[in-house]
Enzyme design. Sequence first.
Site, PDB file in Angstrom:
ATOM      1  N   ARG A  20       3.839 -19.900 -31.206  1.00 38.12           N
ATOM      2  CA  ARG A  20       3.306 -20.679 -30.079  1.00 38.12           C
ATOM      3  C   ARG A  20       2.058 -21.430 -30.489  1.00 38.12           C
ATOM      4  O   ARG A  20       1.364 -21.010 -31.416  1.00 38.12           O
ATOM      5  CB  ARG A  20       3.003 -19.762 -28.894  1.00 38.12           C
ATOM      6  CG  ARG A  20       1.951 -18.675 -29.111  1.00 38.12           C
ATOM      7  CD  ARG A  20       0.526 -19.116 -28.974  1.00 38.12           C
ATOM      8  NE  ARG A  20      -0.402 -17.993 -28.886  1.00 38.12           N
ATOM      9  CZ  ARG A  20      -1.681 -18.075 -29.166  1.00 38.12           C
ATOM     10  NH1 ARG A  20      -2.199 -19.193 -29.623  1.00 38.12           N
ATOM     11  NH2 ARG A  20      -2.464 -17.022 -29.027  1.00 38.12           N
ATOM     12  N   GLU A  71      -3.742 -19.112 -20.020  1.00 35.39           N
ATOM     13  CA  GLU A  71      -5.077 -19.151 -20.644  1.00 35.39           C
ATOM     14  C   GLU A  71      -5.432 -20.573 -21.112  1.00 35.39           C
ATOM     15  O   GLU A  71      -6.588 -20.993 -21.076  1.00 35.39           O
ATOM     16  CB  GLU A  71      -5.108 -18.161 -21.807  1.00 35.39           C
ATOM     17  CG  GLU A  71      -6.430 -18.071 -22.505  1.00 35.39           C
ATOM     18  CD  GLU A  71      -6.405 -17.048 -23.641  1.00 35.39           C
ATOM     19  OE1 GLU A  71      -5.854 -15.937 -23.447  1.00 35.39           O
ATOM     20  OE2 GLU A  71      -6.935 -17.355 -24.719  1.00 35.39           O
ATOM     21  N   ARG A  88       1.038 -23.694 -23.257  1.00 32.77           N
ATOM     22  CA  ARG A  88       1.398 -22.887 -24.414  1.00 32.77           C
ATOM     23  C   ARG A  88       2.814 -23.332 -24.744  1.00 32.77           C
ATOM     24  O   ARG A  88       3.723 -23.165 -23.910  1.00 32.77           O
ATOM     25  CB  ARG A  88       1.374 -21.385 -24.091  1.00 32.77           C
ATOM     26  CG  ARG A  88      -0.046 -20.795 -24.003  1.00 32.77           C
ATOM     27  CD  ARG A  88      -0.638 -20.633 -25.390  1.00 32.77           C
ATOM     28  NE  ARG A  88      -2.053 -20.315 -25.377  1.00 32.77           N
ATOM     29  CZ  ARG A  88      -2.565 -19.086 -25.481  1.00 32.77           C
ATOM     30  NH1 ARG A  88      -1.767 -18.030 -25.552  1.00 32.77           N
ATOM     31  NH2 ARG A  88      -3.867 -18.896 -25.517  1.00 32.77           N
ATOM     32  N   CYS A 132     -10.278 -19.932 -25.496  1.00 30.81           N
ATOM     33  CA  CYS A 132     -10.785 -18.788 -26.266  1.00 30.81           C
ATOM     34  C   CYS A 132     -11.084 -19.264 -27.693  1.00 30.81           C
ATOM     35  O   CYS A 132     -10.216 -19.879 -28.327  1.00 30.81           O
ATOM     36  CB  CYS A 132      -9.741 -17.675 -26.288  1.00 30.81           C
ATOM     37  SG  CYS A 132     -10.248 -16.257 -27.286  1.00 30.81           S
ATOM     38  N   THR A 152     -10.997 -17.877 -30.419  1.00 29.61           N
ATOM     39  CA  THR A 152     -10.109 -17.360 -31.470  1.00 29.61           C
ATOM     40  C   THR A 152      -8.914 -18.286 -31.682  1.00 29.61           C
ATOM     41  O   THR A 152      -8.236 -18.205 -32.703  1.00 29.61           O
ATOM     42  CB  THR A 152      -9.552 -15.953 -31.144  1.00 29.61           C
ATOM     43  OG1 THR A 152      -8.722 -16.048 -29.983  1.00 29.61           O
ATOM     44  CG2 THR A 152     -10.650 -14.956 -30.909  1.00 29.61           C
ATOM     45  N   ARG A 203      -0.134 -19.058 -32.975  1.00 33.26           N
ATOM     46  CA  ARG A 203       0.129 -17.656 -33.302  1.00 33.26           C
ATOM     47  C   ARG A 203       1.604 -17.561 -33.648  1.00 33.26           C
ATOM     48  O   ARG A 203       2.473 -17.822 -32.818  1.00 33.26           O
ATOM     49  CB  ARG A 203      -0.227 -16.726 -32.144  1.00 33.26           C
ATOM     50  CG  ARG A 203      -0.274 -15.247 -32.591  1.00 33.26           C
ATOM     51  CD  ARG A 203      -0.881 -14.351 -31.536  1.00 33.26           C
ATOM     52  NE  ARG A 203       0.077 -13.922 -30.545  1.00 33.26           N
ATOM     53  CZ  ARG A 203       0.866 -12.847 -30.644  1.00 33.26           C
ATOM     54  NH1 ARG A 203       0.812 -12.070 -31.723  1.00 33.26           N
ATOM     55  NH2 ARG A 203       1.708 -12.540 -29.680  1.00 33.26           N
ATOM     56  N   ARG A 258      -0.301  -6.287 -33.062  1.00 32.20           N
ATOM     57  CA  ARG A 258      -0.347  -6.077 -31.600  1.00 32.20           C
ATOM     58  C   ARG A 258       0.819  -5.195 -31.188  1.00 32.20           C
ATOM     59  O   ARG A 258       1.769  -5.013 -31.944  1.00 32.20           O
ATOM     60  CB  ARG A 258      -0.227  -7.407 -30.834  1.00 32.20           C
ATOM     61  CG  ARG A 258      -1.371  -8.363 -31.042  1.00 32.20           C
ATOM     62  CD  ARG A 258      -1.265  -9.598 -30.132  1.00 32.20           C
ATOM     63  NE  ARG A 258      -2.375 -10.505 -30.387  1.00 32.20           N
ATOM     64  CZ  ARG A 258      -2.615 -11.628 -29.705  1.00 32.20           C
ATOM     65  NH1 ARG A 258      -1.808 -11.989 -28.721  1.00 32.20           N
ATOM     66  NH2 ARG A 258      -3.644 -12.389 -29.988  1.00 32.20           N
ATOM     67  N   GLU A 301      -0.824  -8.967 -26.173  1.00 30.59           N
ATOM     68  CA  GLU A 301      -2.178  -8.559 -26.504  1.00 30.59           C
ATOM     69  C   GLU A 301      -2.612  -7.367 -25.648  1.00 30.59           C
ATOM     70  O   GLU A 301      -2.308  -7.294 -24.468  1.00 30.59           O
ATOM     71  CB  GLU A 301      -3.115  -9.731 -26.235  1.00 30.59           C
ATOM     72  CG  GLU A 301      -4.505  -9.412 -26.673  1.00 30.59           C
ATOM     73  CD  GLU A 301      -5.290 -10.664 -26.975  1.00 30.59           C
ATOM     74  OE1 GLU A 301      -5.086 -11.674 -26.314  1.00 30.59           O
ATOM     75  OE2 GLU A 301      -6.108 -10.592 -27.898  1.00 30.59           O
TER      76      GLU A 301
END
Length: 344
Positions: free
Chosen positions: A114, A213, A217, A259, A261, A268, A297, A302
């Site tokens: 993603r 988020e 995505r 975020c 990260t 990811r 994970r 998560e």
Amino acid sequence: MNQEFPTFPKECKSMLCKHLTKEVFTSLKDKKTSSGFTLQDAINSGVENIDSGIGVYAGDEESYDTFAALFDPIIEEYHSFSVDDKHKSNLNPNDLKAPNPDPEGKYIVSTRIRVGRNIDNLPLGPAITKEQRNEVEKQVSSALKSMSGTLSGVYYPINGMSEEVSAKLIEDHFLFKAGDRYLEAAGLNRDWPEGRGIFHNDEKTFLVWINEEDQLRIISMQMGGDIKEVFTRLTSAISEIEKSVKFSYNSHIGYITSCPTNLGTAMRASVHIKLPKLAEDMDTFKAITDKHHLQIRGIHGEHSESEGGIYDISNKRRLGVTEVECVQDMYDGVVALIAKEKSL
Ligand code: ADP
Ligand code: CIR
């Protein structure tokens, strides 16, 4: 909003607690971005959740400049990326060397890649207004109507979706749930579930989450370990969407995400992989994942746990490395994990 310097208990290990010195706090506490995002908004998730790994979120692209005294050291530590570095992108699947590492399907259950994306010149989820969020939903779902061939599909708003349908989509790893306490404290659950939804093709190999988020995505996934096929589908889908939606990107930190990260590639790439023997020796398992810059994970995303010796293994680095390198990290690590599992 509390303007006091937050105190963290001794056991707190978040990057927020490490990098928010009194000096940094004092220099930033009265600053605000043009969408009205403050330092208190940026740190609220980590202040309320002292078990955070990171603890901060951006409300807009400007947050990364306005609150640079806090974000820069966090970005540097998480991504090993300094303020003078430049991000680079490579979405060409021909550059990826990834023949299926498990053609018999003994270890890899499924593969998913993603990327997060946000629309240029709009606030990110933590600072977006309800009207702006609804506008994102309208713009993106309309753009997705022009996807063709195997990428064509239907947009399903979460508002109005039956409990049964959403529970099944979540259980099958396709749909997101309402944000957890980290996202809640970041302001990402405001007005839930309005403006949120999922687009997917018939086979559920291409999916787009709207207003989780990040505003988008974009996801490619399928059963088994054909990582290259999954990457190739993702890159074609991204190019199609980019024809009608302009994403927020800058040459220093790449794709802008809420975020820190996720900055850079916002990618990811993961497999769900069965490693029951290796799981009995977590030190060896972690030595391999650390070497290949991978994160472990649980299988429900998560902050979830592993089940039946199946783990979610994904790239940890996203900034200062290209998309091809992110997938290559995951691929090389997975090859090493399978070899170790076979030897036990
Ligand atoms: P994200 O990857 O979007 O940051 P999560 O870690 O919460 O967020 O994962 C989202 C969903 O994707 C979860 O349901 C998770 O189980 C599922 N998922 C992740 N990787 C895979 C995979 N390789 N195969 C199947 N499902 C996956
Ligand atoms: C945290 O700080 O732990 C949460 N806000 C999630 C951070 C991103 N996830 C991650 O690095 N695994």
